[in-house]
Design an enzyme around this catalytic site. Structure first.
Site, mmCIF file in Angstrom:
data_model
loop_
_atom_site.group_PDB
_atom_site.id
_atom_site.type_symbol
_atom_site.label_atom_id
_atom_site.label_comp_id
_atom_site.label_asym_id
_atom_site.label_seq_id
_atom_site.Cartn_x
_atom_site.Cartn_y
_atom_site.Cartn_z
ATOM 1 N N GLY A 1 -57.978 -4.585 35.861
ATOM 2 C CA GLY A 1 -58.594 -5.080 37.095
ATOM 3 C C GLY A 1 -57.582 -5.533 38.116
ATOM 4 O O GLY A 1 -57.808 -6.509 38.828
ATOM 5 N N CYS B 1 -63.521 4.586 38.836
ATOM 6 C CA CYS B 1 -62.134 4.646 39.297
ATOM 7 C C CYS B 1 -61.555 6.005 38.926
ATOM 8 O O CYS B 1 -62.242 6.843 38.338
ATOM 9 C CB CYS B 1 -61.303 3.526 38.672
ATOM 10 S SG CYS B 1 -61.164 3.658 36.864
ATOM 11 N N ASP C 1 -54.621 -8.171 44.545
ATOM 12 C CA ASP C 1 -53.825 -7.500 43.516
ATOM 13 C C ASP C 1 -52.896 -8.532 42.889
ATOM 14 O O ASP C 1 -51.980 -9.023 43.544
ATOM 15 C CB ASP C 1 -53.014 -6.350 44.131
ATOM 16 C CG ASP C 1 -52.405 -5.427 43.082
ATOM 17 O OD1 ASP C 1 -52.177 -5.887 41.946
ATOM 18 O OD2 ASP C 1 -52.133 -4.256 43.406
ATOM 19 N N ARG D 1 -51.053 -8.066 40.059
ATOM 20 C CA ARG D 1 -50.138 -7.450 39.097
ATOM 21 C C ARG D 1 -48.680 -7.782 39.386
ATOM 22 O O ARG D 1 -48.281 -7.942 40.536
ATOM 23 C CB ARG D 1 -50.321 -5.933 39.090
ATOM 24 C CG ARG D 1 -51.629 -5.479 38.498
ATOM 25 C CD ARG D 1 -51.823 -3.989 38.654
ATOM 26 N NE ARG D 1 -51.996 -3.610 40.057
ATOM 27 C CZ ARG D 1 -52.249 -2.371 40.461
ATOM 28 N NH1 ARG D 1 -52.346 -1.400 39.570
ATOM 29 N NH2 ARG D 1 -52.412 -2.106 41.745
#
Length: 216
Positions: free
Chosen positions: A107, A78, A140, A142
């Site tokens: 992650g 990444c 995702d 988050r």
């Protein structure tokens, strides 16, 4: 003076974050004020680095998701570690700014062990989105409420957001943070992360125009 007192006064707001301690932190990038927060909802311990006067319009701000493999071990999979360093350098050059380091975002919110499992699936041919979904997680997961709570606590009137992710900007706006500009944070791709970056651009809508000349 108690531990929670200091330059910003150690307040507890109804938002759910508690400012616990602040201390000067000298780094290879510059000297910052490190502020430790407790997320009263999740019990996660969070940290923000403040440089200069941020109680002003348009403070250059990076909301950085924890990445143990990239930030600590320098993974080439990444661009996280490079983005972290570049953001701190940019804030120092600017003369004022904020880096919110969000723990619990490993992650894209699935946790360290799940991230390692997702990386294994990627090594077997899946892209980063497919791997998360195959493990039963969202692409995702988050949430940025705690970042917004911290920025509110710092009395930041508006930010210039260092990010390539439009969803991050939208999330902060949703939680009442005024974003006057989204500033790209572009890192030269490596052979090892080019496919990963293309997936972020094509499937997660990240702004990565510097990939135009790169061959996936």
């Amino acid at each position: 003076m108690t531990e929670s007192d200091g330059a910003f006064g150690g307040r507890v707001r109804p938002s759910g974050v508690e400012r616990v301690v602040d201390v000067r932190l000298s780094t290879m990038h510059g000297e910052f004020l490190a502020i430790g927060y407790l997320d009263r909802e999740s019990a996660d311990e969070q940290m923000v680095l403040v440089y200069g006067d941020v109680e002003r319009e348009g403070a250059l701000t990076r909301v950085h998701s924890e990445c143990l493999t990239g930030d600590v071990f320098g993974s080439k999979h990444c661009e996280c570690g490079d983005q972290l360093a570049a953001a701190l350098d940019a804030i120092v050059r600017e003369g004022h700014g904020i880096l919110v380091y969000l723990r619990g975002h490993e992650g894209r919110g699935i946790g360290l062990l799940a991230k390692l499992r997702a990386m294994k699936l990627q090594a077997e041919g899946m892209d980063t989105v497919e791997a998360n979904l195959a493990l039963g997680f969202p692409a995702d997961a988050r949430d940025y409420k705690v970042a917004a709570d911290i920025l509110h606590d710092l009395d930041v009137p508006s930010v210039r957001l260092l990010s390539n992710n439009p969803l991050k900007r939208e999330a902060l706006l949703r939680h009442g943070i005024k974003v006057t500009e989204q500033v790209p944070l572009l890192i030269a791709p490596r052979e090892e992360n080019l496919s990963y970056l293309w997936t972020k651009r094509e499937r997660l809508d990240h702004y990565l125009p510097h990939l135009d000349g790169a061959v996936e």
